[in-house]
Design an enzyme around this catalytic site. Structure first.
Site, mmCIF file in Angstrom:
data_model
loop_
_atom_site.group_PDB
_atom_site.id
_atom_site.type_symbol
_atom_site.label_atom_id
_atom_site.label_comp_id
_atom_site.label_asym_id
_atom_site.label_seq_id
_atom_site.Cartn_x
_atom_site.Cartn_y
_atom_site.Cartn_z
ATOM 1 N N ARG A 50 11.042 45.661 3.124
ATOM 2 C CA ARG A 50 10.613 44.554 4.016
ATOM 3 C C ARG A 50 9.269 44.835 4.663
ATOM 4 N NH1 ARG A 50 11.598 44.016 9.260
ATOM 5 N NH2 ARG A 50 13.569 45.135 9.187
ATOM 6 N N TYR A 104 -1.568 20.049 0.173
ATOM 7 C CA TYR A 104 -0.197 20.032 -0.341
ATOM 8 C C TYR A 104 0.760 19.501 0.738
ATOM 9 C CZ TYR A 104 4.291 22.073 -1.701
ATOM 10 O OH TYR A 104 5.613 22.265 -1.988
ATOM 11 N N ASP A 176 -6.995 27.361 0.450
ATOM 12 C CA ASP A 176 -5.955 27.459 -0.571
ATOM 13 C C ASP A 176 -6.563 26.996 -1.888
ATOM 14 O OD1 ASP A 176 -3.879 26.987 -2.345
ATOM 15 O OD2 ASP A 176 -2.498 26.244 -0.822
ATOM 16 N N LYS A 201 2.308 29.921 -9.010
ATOM 17 C CA LYS A 201 1.586 29.155 -10.033
ATOM 18 C C LYS A 201 0.860 30.102 -11.002
ATOM 19 C CE LYS A 201 2.792 25.928 -7.027
ATOM 20 N NZ LYS A 201 4.172 25.548 -6.889
HETATM 21 C C1 LIG Z 1 -1.714 24.019 -3.461
HETATM 22 C C2 LIG Z 1 -0.381 24.578 -3.073
HETATM 23 N N1 LIG Z 1 -0.314 25.453 -2.058
HETATM 24 C C3 LIG Z 1 0.855 25.995 -1.662
HETATM 25 C C4 LIG Z 1 2.041 25.639 -2.295
HETATM 26 C C5 LIG Z 1 3.327 26.255 -1.829
HETATM 27 O O1 LIG Z 1 3.689 27.265 -2.707
HETATM 28 P P1 LIG Z 1 5.198 27.792 -2.920
HETATM 29 O O2 LIG Z 1 5.967 26.712 -3.605
HETATM 30 O O3 LIG Z 1 4.999 29.037 -3.712
HETATM 31 O O4 LIG Z 1 5.739 28.075 -1.539
HETATM 32 C C6 LIG Z 1 2.027 24.749 -3.364
HETATM 33 C C7 LIG Z 1 3.276 24.384 -4.057
HETATM 34 O O5 LIG Z 1 3.317 23.531 -4.904
HETATM 35 C C8 LIG Z 1 0.777 24.191 -3.755
HETATM 36 O O6 LIG Z 1 0.690 23.314 -4.767
#
Ligand SMILES: Cc1ncc(COP(=O)(O)O)c(C=O)c1O
Length: 384
Positions: A50, A104, A176, A201
């Site tokens: 952890r 997102y 992001d 991803k």
């Molecule tokens: C651009 C983006 N950021 C963050 C996330 C969140 O990721 P996670 O599903 O791994 O928590 C996603 C999920 O689809 C995403 O498309």
């Protein structure tokens, strides 16, 4: 070894390689252990999974830092965990966060439903109105957050002017860039202070892990790590091991995703059943010039609006044979989903349409298959 900087593929496979001892394993071993035998009486940091110091967690963090050009990186149990802790590392109660509105849906929920009760105020800016960023900066603005490329219109933001605004205001810029992967775009090279990934991803790339990551300076990553230790979003060792394996092929996978994305978008653009195609590699995309200047590849994500509306999209999705109807992206297999039922389900049809996402919009995450087969699958599915 020469002093020349290592290429991206080499860093994907090795990170910054240290000489390996004879008889040591070539593949990184899996330390599927929650705890480790710690020396009696030692005041050194306790080894405990952890805490984020399991060797599998440490190895992928080292590897990602080399790919992102960061002082340090850390992996967490999901992309959402990474986004949450990256922000909590730089914000305090009473602070204001300025966020792009092209983000997102899960991130939007985090900001709208959770940050308020932590005393963090969030306002959203339309990145198209570029001048407005400065106008929205308040005395208590302590961070700016954007996503690029965006979902599902694949808008590409020019980070450089935003990064210089953040520098002059003395506030960190968090980005992001999950849709790009570090092969196509490295936010830290463009003045961002923090890069956030959903490692679910492209970084892992095989649709079998949920994970996230943050790359930044040592102090920010240390703070994310401290928060992770107390809030408890550390990554399971087996997921870390799978990501280590995925990272080795990141460069060649993304090259194929890029090639497939471009070929598919060019084909879709000519298809009579398709109203519009959203791909930054197409000359008609509003951010084509920015994308050409700042991205190393246009990516594997393509948005397309069908003339047949929601019914047409459903008919098409039902007829697909190879391509799977599933949310998420960045895996080796091609997936298709409808934003009206996933990321944009909370908006009305009119709100979606005003944002350029009419019903009948399909988002395609191109995998690494032979693109002719993906095109043939869509071709038969789009036929009357
Ligand atoms: C651009 C983006 N950021 C963050 C996330 C969140 O990721 P996670 O599903 O791994 O928590 C996603 C999920 O689809 C995403 O498309």
């Amino acid at each position: 070894m020469t002093q020349r900087p290592l290429g991206f593929s080499t860093r994907s496979v090795h990170g910054h390689p240290a000489p390996k001892a004879v008889w040591s394993p070539v593949a990184f071993p899996l330390y599927q252990s929650s705890t480790f035998i710690n020396p009696v009486g030692s005041t050194d940091e306790v080894l405990y999974t952890r805490y984020g110091n399991n060797p599998n967690q440490v190895e992928i963090a080292r590897r990602l830092a080399a790919l992102d050009g960061a002082e340090a990186s850390i992996f967490l149990a999901s992309g959402m965990g990474a986004t949450a802790l990256a922000h909590l590392a730089v914000l305090r109660p009473g602070d204001h966060l300025l966020s792009s509105e092209w983000i997102y849906g899960g991130t939007r929920r985090l900001f709208q439903e959770e940050f308020g009760r932590l005393g963090i105020d969030v306002s959203f800016v339309n990145p198209d109105a570029r001048r407005s960023w400065k106008q929205y900066v308040r005395k208590n603005t302590r961070a700016v957050f954007v996503e690029t490329p965006t979902n599902p219109l694949m808008r590409v933001l020019d980070l450089d002017p935003l990064a210089s605004l953040c520098r002059s205001e003395g506030i960190p810029l968090l980005v992001d860039a999950t849709f790009a992967s570090p092969l196509n775009f490295r936010p830290l090279d463009h003045g961002a202070d923090v890069a956030i990934h959903s490692a679910t991803k492209y970084l892992n790339g095989h649709s079998d892990v949920i994970a996230g990551a943050v790359s930044s300076s040592e102090p920010i990553v240390s703070e994310v790590k401290r928060l992770m230790q107390v809030w408890g979003q550390s990554l399971d060792p087996h997921s870390a091991w799978l990501i280590e394996r995925g990272l080795k092929t990141l460069a060649i996978r993304v090259e194929r995703h890029n090639a497939n994305g471009l070929a598919f978008a060019a084909w879709a653009e000519r298809h009579p059943a398709v109203r519009s195609v959203h791909y930054p590699g197409l000359a008609g995309h509003p951010d084509h010039a920015v994308a050409r200047r700042t991205l190393s590849g246009f990516g594997g994500m393509v948005g397309m609006a069908l003339k047949g509306g929601a019914d047409g999209a459903e008919r098409t999705l039902r007829k697909l044979q190879l391509v799977m109807h599933a949310p998420s992206l960045g895996g080796v297999e091609t997936l298709a989903s409808e934003p009206r039922l996933t990321s944009h389900a909370r908006l009305t049809a009119k709100q979606r349409s005003d944002q350029g996402i009419p019903d009948g919009f399909i988002r395609v995450s191109l995998g690494i298959e032979d693109v002719e087969d993906i095109i043939a699958d869509f071709d038969q599915a789009l036929a009357d």
